[in-house]
Design an enzyme around this catalytic site. Structure first.
Site, PDB file in Angstrom:
ATOM      1  N   ASN A  14       0.858  -1.184   0.000  1.00  0.00           N
ATOM      2  CA  ASN A  14       0.000   0.000   0.000  1.00  0.00           C
ATOM      3  C   ASN A  14       0.892   1.231   0.000  1.00  0.00           C
ATOM      4  O   ASN A  14       1.707   1.407   0.915  1.00  0.00           O
ATOM      5  CB  ASN A  14      -0.889   0.008   1.252  1.00  0.00           C
ATOM      6  CG  ASN A  14      -1.808  -1.176   1.285  1.00  0.00           C
ATOM      7  OD1 ASN A  14      -2.696  -1.287   0.460  1.00  0.00           O
ATOM      8  ND2 ASN A  14      -1.579  -2.080   2.236  1.00  0.00           N
ATOM      9  N   SER A  41       5.122  14.123   0.891  1.00  0.00           N
ATOM     10  CA  SER A  41       5.735  15.241   0.174  1.00  0.00           C
ATOM     11  C   SER A  41       7.187  14.904  -0.115  1.00  0.00           C
ATOM     12  O   SER A  41       7.539  13.734  -0.215  1.00  0.00           O
ATOM     13  CB  SER A  41       5.562  16.544   0.938  1.00  0.00           C
ATOM     14  OG  SER A  41       6.195  16.457   2.197  1.00  0.00           O
ATOM     15  N   SER A  42       8.049  15.834  -0.181  1.00  0.00           N
ATOM     16  CA  SER A  42       9.283  15.660  -0.929  1.00  0.00           C
ATOM     17  C   SER A  42      10.575  15.774  -0.138  1.00  0.00           C
ATOM     18  O   SER A  42      11.600  16.073  -0.707  1.00  0.00           O
ATOM     19  CB  SER A  42       9.285  16.706  -2.033  1.00  0.00           C
ATOM     20  OG  SER A  42       9.019  17.982  -1.470  1.00  0.00           O
ATOM     21  N   GLU A  68       8.522  15.103  -8.496  1.00  0.00           N
ATOM     22  CA  GLU A  68       7.982  14.257  -9.547  1.00  0.00           C
ATOM     23  C   GLU A  68       7.517  15.145 -10.690  1.00  0.00           C
ATOM     24  O   GLU A  68       7.102  16.284 -10.482  1.00  0.00           O
ATOM     25  CB  GLU A  68       6.845  13.376  -9.033  1.00  0.00           C
ATOM     26  CG  GLU A  68       5.588  14.090  -8.624  1.00  0.00           C
ATOM     27  CD  GLU A  68       5.565  14.589  -7.182  1.00  0.00           C
ATOM     28  OE1 GLU A  68       4.554  15.217  -6.827  1.00  0.00           O
ATOM     29  OE2 GLU A  68       6.523  14.381  -6.433  1.00  0.00           O
TER      30      GLU A  68
END
Length: 153
Positions: free
Chosen positions: A32, A37-38, A91
């Site tokens: 899953n 965020s990054s 991304e």
């Protein structure tokens, strides 16, 4: 912090199945995914994706694109910048675009994030998936956050 960078692309009878098949090709189809965020911790280590426990809850940054338009060129991309203080992930994706443009967009975004934080980039990694849609296709690229509790023993 440990991370793995993966990508995959595939076809399927539905958009959901195409996406699931792309995840499976990237070896993350049995877990899953929790989109985060990054941000990465200082000096993150990139390693090969280990075997993950089926059904695990796995944090990731995910770029994905799915289309049922025959002939579409799908590009999914992640860019990872690692520094001594922290790291950043971005991304990017596009349909029927120059893959170099998508890659360069991701690189520029992650460089900007690091510059904004005054962090020098020690390592820059880009991962891409390309796919030409036959019927229904999907492309994914992802950064997987590896923790001991998700590893198959």
């Amino acid at each position: 912090m440990r991370i793995a960078i993966v990508s995959g692309s595939s076809e399927g009878p539905t958009e959901l199945n195409a996406f699931d098949n792309a995840l499976y090709e990237a070896e993350i189809g049995d877990v899953n995914l929790i989109k985060v965020s990054s941000m990465l911790r200082a000096n993150a280590k990139v390693e090969k994706l280990p075997k993950l426990k089926a059904g695990s809850m796995v944090n990731c940054v995910l770029s994905s694109l799915t289309s049922d338009n025959k002939g579409d060129e799908l590009i999914a991309c992640v860019a990872v910048a690692i520094g001594e203080e922290l790291g950043c992930v971005v991304e990017a994706n596009g349909t029927n675009q120059n893959p170099e443009d998508i890659k360069n967009e991701a690189i520029e975004m992650v460089k900007y994030m690091m510059d904004k934080r005054n962090v020098k980039i020690k390592e820059l990694i880009v991962e891409e998936a390309h796919h030409t849609v036959k019927e229904i296709g999907s492309a994914i690229a992802a950064v997987i956050y590896i923790t001991d509790d998700i590893l198959e023993r």
